[in-house]
Design a protein around this motif. Structure first.
Motif, PDB file in Angstrom:
ATOM      1  N   LEU A  36       5.353  -7.190  -7.039  1.00 35.28           N
ATOM      2  CA  LEU A  36       5.936  -7.041  -5.717  1.00 35.28           C
ATOM      3  C   LEU A  36       5.259  -7.588  -4.617  1.00 35.28           C
ATOM      4  O   LEU A  36       4.163  -6.991  -4.248  1.00 35.28           O
ATOM      5  CB  LEU A  36       6.535  -5.707  -5.326  1.00 35.28           C
ATOM      6  N   ASN A  37       5.433  -8.721  -4.155  1.00 39.15           N
ATOM      7  CA  ASN A  37       4.960  -9.682  -2.943  1.00 39.15           C
ATOM      8  C   ASN A  37       5.694  -8.806  -1.611  1.00 39.15           C
ATOM      9  O   ASN A  37       6.470  -9.215  -1.193  1.00 39.15           O
ATOM     10  CB  ASN A  37       5.241 -10.977  -3.178  1.00 39.15           C
ATOM     11  N   CYS A  38       4.654  -8.016  -0.627  1.00 37.97           N
ATOM     12  CA  CYS A  38       5.448  -7.643   0.528  1.00 37.97           C
ATOM     13  C   CYS A  38       4.752  -8.317   1.742  1.00 37.97           C
ATOM     14  O   CYS A  38       5.171  -7.952   2.542  1.00 37.97           O
ATOM     15  CB  CYS A  38       4.932  -6.066   0.565  1.00 37.97           C
ATOM     16  N   GLY A  39       3.995  -9.484   1.320  1.00 37.97           N
ATOM     17  CA  GLY A  39       3.546 -10.398   2.409  1.00 37.97           C
ATOM     18  C   GLY A  39       4.530 -11.478   2.937  1.00 37.97           C
ATOM     19  O   GLY A  39       5.589 -11.540   2.647  1.00 37.97           O
ATOM     20  N   THR A  40       3.645 -12.398   3.374  1.00 35.71           N
ATOM     21  CA  THR A  40       4.539 -13.405   4.193  1.00 35.71           C
ATOM     22  C   THR A  40       4.133 -14.861   3.673  1.00 35.71           C
ATOM     23  O   THR A  40       4.801 -15.694   4.163  1.00 35.71           O
ATOM     24  CB  THR A  40       4.111 -13.343   5.587  1.00 35.71           C
ATOM     25  N   THR A  97       0.844  -1.067   0.109  1.00 34.33           N
ATOM     26  CA  THR A  97       0.040  -0.006   0.063  1.00 34.33           C
ATOM     27  C   THR A  97       1.032   1.367   0.013  1.00 34.33           C
ATOM     28  O   THR A  97       0.529   2.194  -0.761  1.00 34.33           O
ATOM     29  CB  THR A  97      -0.866  -0.116   1.161  1.00 34.33           C
ATOM     30  N   SER A  98       1.930   1.229   0.914  1.00 34.39           N
ATOM     31  CA  SER A  98       2.830   2.687   0.843  1.00 34.39           C
ATOM     32  C   SER A  98       3.443   2.712  -0.496  1.00 34.39           C
ATOM     33  O   SER A  98       3.471   3.768  -0.773  1.00 34.39           O
ATOM     34  CB  SER A  98       3.767   2.252   2.201  1.00 34.39           C
ATOM     35  N   PHE A  99       4.220   1.565  -0.917  1.00 30.76           N
ATOM     36  CA  PHE A  99       4.877   1.845  -2.256  1.00 30.76           C
ATOM     37  C   PHE A  99       3.835   2.188  -3.494  1.00 30.76           C
ATOM     38  O   PHE A  99       4.030   2.957  -4.262  1.00 30.76           O
ATOM     39  CB  PHE A  99       5.479   0.340  -2.705  1.00 30.76           C
ATOM     40  N   GLY A 100       2.401   1.626  -3.392  1.00 29.62           N
ATOM     41  CA  GLY A 100       1.547   2.009  -4.443  1.00 29.62           C
ATOM     42  C   GLY A 100       1.130   3.540  -4.091  1.00 29.62           C
ATOM     43  O   GLY A 100       0.960   4.056  -5.211  1.00 29.62           O
ATOM     44  N   ASP A 101       1.080   4.040  -2.858  1.00 29.74           N
ATOM     45  CA  ASP A 101       0.572   5.300  -2.710  1.00 29.74           C
ATOM     46  C   ASP A 101       1.615   6.345  -3.271  1.00 29.74           C
ATOM     47  O   ASP A 101       1.427   7.267  -3.674  1.00 29.74           O
ATOM     48  CB  ASP A 101       0.386   5.525  -1.300  1.00 29.74           C
ATOM     49  N   GLU A 150      -0.258   2.021 -14.554  1.00 30.19           N
ATOM     50  CA  GLU A 150      -1.464   1.794 -13.518  1.00 30.19           C
ATOM     51  C   GLU A 150      -0.998   1.395 -12.559  1.00 30.19           C
ATOM     52  O   GLU A 150      -0.391   0.072 -12.771  1.00 30.19           O
ATOM     53  CB  GLU A 150      -2.346   1.083 -14.505  1.00 30.19           C
ATOM     54  N   VAL A 151      -1.573   1.447 -11.209  1.00 30.82           N
ATOM     55  CA  VAL A 151      -1.142   0.831 -10.081  1.00 30.82           C
ATOM     56  C   VAL A 151      -2.453   0.127  -9.393  1.00 30.82           C
ATOM     57  O   VAL A 151      -3.431   0.586  -9.197  1.00 30.82           O
ATOM     58  CB  VAL A 151      -0.518   2.115  -9.039  1.00 30.82           C
ATOM     59  N   HIS A 152      -2.218  -0.967  -8.739  1.00 35.95           N
ATOM     60  CA  HIS A 152      -3.171  -2.052  -8.312  1.00 35.95           C
ATOM     61  C   HIS A 152      -2.538  -2.429  -6.858  1.00 35.95           C
ATOM     62  O   HIS A 152      -1.232  -3.115  -7.137  1.00 35.95           O
ATOM     63  CB  HIS A 152      -3.585  -2.904  -8.872  1.00 35.95           C
ATOM     64  N   VAL A 153      -3.254  -2.641  -5.968  1.00 33.87           N
ATOM     65  CA  VAL A 153      -2.998  -2.987  -4.677  1.00 33.87           C
ATOM     66  C   VAL A 153      -3.689  -4.318  -4.336  1.00 33.87           C
ATOM     67  O   VAL A 153      -5.058  -3.856  -4.213  1.00 33.87           O
ATOM     68  CB  VAL A 153      -2.822  -2.149  -3.670  1.00 33.87           C
ATOM     69  N   ASP A 154      -3.505  -5.469  -4.221  1.00 38.48           N
ATOM     70  CA  ASP A 154      -4.113  -6.504  -3.876  1.00 38.48           C
ATOM     71  C   ASP A 154      -3.608  -7.089  -2.705  1.00 38.48           C
ATOM     72  O   ASP A 154      -2.808  -8.166  -2.653  1.00 38.48           O
ATOM     73  CB  ASP A 154      -4.186  -7.618  -4.986  1.00 38.48           C
ATOM     74  N   GLY A 155      -4.161  -6.896  -1.449  1.00 40.16           N
ATOM     75  CA  GLY A 155      -3.603  -7.203  -0.197  1.00 40.16           C
ATOM     76  C   GLY A 155      -2.179  -6.663   0.065  1.00 40.16           C
ATOM     77  O   GLY A 155      -1.982  -5.450  -0.111  1.00 40.16           O
ATOM     78  N   ASP A 156      -1.330  -7.584  -0.040  1.00 43.93           N
ATOM     79  CA  ASP A 156       0.202  -7.401   0.094  1.00 43.93           C
ATOM     80  C   ASP A 156       0.991  -7.408  -1.272  1.00 43.93           C
ATOM     81  O   ASP A 156       2.146  -7.272  -0.934  1.00 43.93           O
ATOM     82  CB  ASP A 156       0.672  -8.634   1.282  1.00 43.93           C
ATOM     83  N   VAL A 157       0.260  -7.384  -2.233  1.00 47.41           N
ATOM     84  CA  VAL A 157       0.789  -7.521  -3.370  1.00 47.41           C
ATOM     85  C   VAL A 157       0.626  -6.206  -4.206  1.00 47.41           C
ATOM     86  O   VAL A 157      -0.435  -5.661  -4.360  1.00 47.41           O
ATOM     87  CB  VAL A 157       0.453  -8.549  -4.422  1.00 47.41           C
ATOM     88  N   LEU A 158       1.823  -5.723  -4.758  1.00 51.67           N
ATOM     89  CA  LEU A 158       1.611  -4.362  -5.483  1.00 51.67           C
ATOM     90  C   LEU A 158       1.824  -4.980  -6.923  1.00 51.67           C
ATOM     91  O   LEU A 158       2.743  -5.558  -7.468  1.00 51.67           O
ATOM     92  CB  LEU A 158       2.776  -3.515  -5.169  1.00 51.67           C
ATOM     93  N   LEU A 159       0.962  -4.476  -7.741  1.00 53.51           N
ATOM     94  CA  LEU A 159       0.922  -4.668  -9.187  1.00 53.51           C
ATOM     95  C   LEU A 159       0.925  -3.378 -10.055  1.00 53.51           C
ATOM     96  O   LEU A 159       0.038  -2.586  -9.771  1.00 53.51           O
ATOM     97  CB  LEU A 159      -0.189  -5.568  -9.718  1.00 53.51           C
ATOM     98  N   ILE A 160       2.182  -3.201 -10.776  1.00 52.88           N
ATOM     99  CA  ILE A 160       2.134  -2.076 -11.738  1.00 52.88           C
ATOM    100  C   ILE A 160       2.195  -2.412 -13.165  1.00 52.88           C
ATOM    101  O   ILE A 160       2.916  -3.042 -13.654  1.00 52.88           O
ATOM    102  CB  ILE A 160       3.481  -1.449 -11.299  1.00 52.88           C
ATOM    103  N   GLU A 161       1.111  -1.842 -13.796  1.00 56.18           N
ATOM    104  CA  GLU A 161       1.138  -2.051 -15.307  1.00 56.18           C
ATOM    105  C   GLU A 161       1.762  -1.012 -16.058  1.00 56.18           C
ATOM    106  O   GLU A 161       1.270   0.136 -16.020  1.00 56.18           O
ATOM    107  CB  GLU A 161      -0.367  -2.243 -15.620  1.00 56.18           C
TER     108      GLU A 161
END
Length: 540
Positions: free
Chosen positions: A504-508, A323-327, A485-496
């Motif tokens: 980018l998987n920021c989760g566990t 979320t922080s990176f996406g913002d 285009e930026v999408h955040v899916d839980g702990d995953v950042l997706l940039i098109e």
């Protein structure tokens, strides 16, 4: 405009002169990096795949702040070499297809500068003192003028004012937002602007491609130098996010004042004169080190008639969070689009804790650092790398007796020495090929760095160095883009980015890998995207 300006998409490699490479032939000897040492290693930087090199100050200086206290802006400190060495460095860089950016320090001079020495010898109210910010003190318990003129604090700790002796008695005070050996200039004095224009032209005439502007947001202060109504930490890596700070217009009278932009409009005109194709600023550029608190204030420095770039410290300051990176990405493009500027991304430099350590250190910190870097390099815009990050270097816990940062001496708090430890090139023990012979460098290197040297990582599949080389090669093949285009899916950042997805998987836990052909990954991944990993995927 005949072609897209080179700096809009450049990857720039920062060289901290003292700590990159030593020829052993200049004033510092084999323990201190120098200009011939940098020249000898330029083929390495070409092969790494960067487009330009930024080198920190090498000018004549007493070195109280390792060159950011400049005594002569038009000469080279004998510690690092000569003007001939600087010319040779520049010529070699150009022969190798590299641009060269030099550091400029306009907020303050050294206290050894001829102007400041003249100011100390002159009387209050003199033209010599008018080049700096000398003021009478406030009356205090110890007598008239015994207290500083205001409550401002130095970035390096303690009061931002030092009192001088006038006619054998305590006299006026001078402002220094950094060390007491770095008196601030008064940019409302036209002599200052004229002097720095001549400095710009001196180095442009020698062929430099650009300037990194130190403390770009600090040149102009509120003219009356009022007290801070709320004493906030200066913008920087230790500051709270802007959203957590309630500010008024009086909180920061020393930073980011509107008049500073007139300085950069003048510099823009100078840079435009040196453009080879007639397009304003197309060939020569300047990048602002402006620690502003919002993307919008950062964007003011890169309006069409001002500087070409401003470091986007929001990316560096963001916590490990999709979320922080996406913002940061969304906010950056939203702020820059209206002024026609492109982003300038950065994760580490000589003033902040290395990002491997910021992300937790050890194996996890390295995995996150590699993932954050791959994500950054996939974004449109320019990226700045700090020497040694391509080796996966961590912050070093420098022993107190070896610390040299002026902030350490002013505050007793660990300063910036830990990110400035000299680069390891080869061998299994310090100095790791930093300079000729066995002379130890100016800051000791860890004894366990043998696996991290350039020689040890070269050609090794999966090494951090080879990841950087692969990423910089693959980056050149990414589709041109000015937005994402930026999408955040839980702990995953997706940039098109066009036909490429950056994930980018920021989760566990492992997550689904985007469909398509994997172009590059920051770590091992099979059918899923593991935690702390980034990937570039070309969609089918």
């Amino acid at each position: 405009m005949s072609a897209r300006e080179w700096w809009r998409d450049a990857v720039v490699y920062q060289v901290y002169v003292r700590s990159f490479a030593s020829s052993g032939e200049r004033g510092g000897g084999p323990g201190v990096g120098d200009l011939p040492g940098i020249t000898s290693r330029l083929p390495y930087l070409r092969d790494l795949g960067v487009d330009a090199v930024w080198i920190t100050p090498f000018y004549t200086s007493p070195q109280h702040d390792h060159g950011y206290d400049v005594a002569d802006y038009r000469d080279v400190d004998r510690l690092f070499g000569t003007l001939d060495d600087a010319d040779r460095l520049l010529a070699t860089a150009h022969e190798l297809g590299l641009r060269l950016i030099v550091d400029l320090v306009p907020n303050h001079t050294s206290s050894d500068h001829v102007w400041f020495q003249a100011a100390l010898a002159a009387a209050p109210g003199s033209p010599e003192r008018a080049r700096y910010l000398f003021r009478d003190g406030k009356d205090g318990a110890e007598g008239p003028g015994s207290e500083p003129p205001n409550n401002w604090q130095s970035v390096f700790g303690g009061p931002a004012w030092t009192r001088v002796i006038d006619d054998g008695r305590p006299g006026q005070w001078y402002l220094h937002l950094f060390d007491s050996s770095q008196p601030d200039l008064d940019w409302r004095n036209p002599e200052i602007g004229d002097m720095f224009e001549s400095v710009l032209r001196f180095w442009l005439d020698r062929g430099v491609d650009g300037f990194r502007v130190d403390v770009a947001h600090g040149l102009l202060k509120v003219e009356s130098l009022p007290d801070q109504q709320q004493v906030l930490p200066p913008p920087g890596p230790d500051s709270p996010p802007a959203s957590m700070v309630e500010r008024t217009q009086d909180d920061e009278p020393m930073w980011d004042q509107p008049e500073v932009h007139d300085v950069y409009r003048r510099w823009h005109r100078v840079l435009a004169e040196y453009s080879t194709d007639g397009a304003a600023g197309a060939d020569r550029m300047a990048v602002a080190e402006a620690w502003t608190r919002t993307p919008e204030s950062m964007a003011r420095y890169v309006r069409p008639d001002e500087l070409q770039q401003a470091f986007n410290f929001g990316w560096l300051l963001a916590p490990w969070s999709a979320t922080s990176f996406g913002d940061v990405v969304t906010g950056t493009f939203a702020a820059l689009d209206p002024v026609g500027a492109t982003p300038t991304w950065v994760l580490s430099n000589h003033d902040v804790v290395r990002h491997v350590t910021r992300y937790g250190g050890g194996a996890q910190g390295l995995a996150r650092a590699r993932a954050a870097t791959l994500t950054m390099l996939g974004l449109p815009g320019s990226s700045y790398l700090f020497q040694g990050e391509e080796l996966g270097l961590e912050e070093v816990d420098v022993a107190p007796q070896d610390r040299q940062d002026p902030s350490w001496f002013r505050t007793g708090e660990v300063g910036r020495d830990g990110c400035r430890v000299p680069v390891p090139w080869s061998g299994d023990a310090p100095p790791y090929g930093f300079g000729p012979g066995d002379t130890q460098p100016w800051i000791p290197q860890p004894t366990d760095w043998a696996p991290l040297t350039v020689a040890a990582q070269t050609g090794v599949d999966g090494s951090t160095l080879e990841l950087y080389r692969a990423a910089l090669t693959a980056r050149r093949g990414l589709p041109p883009a000015t937005s994402v285009e930026v999408h955040v899916d839980g702990d995953v950042l997706l940039i098109e980015r066009g036909e490429v997805t950056i994930a980018l998987n920021c989760g566990t836990a492992d997550t689904t890998l985007p469909a398509g052909d994997v172009l590059l990954a920051s770590g091992p991944c099979g059918d899923t995207l593991p935690p702390d990993t980034a990937v570039w995927v070309r969609r089918r």
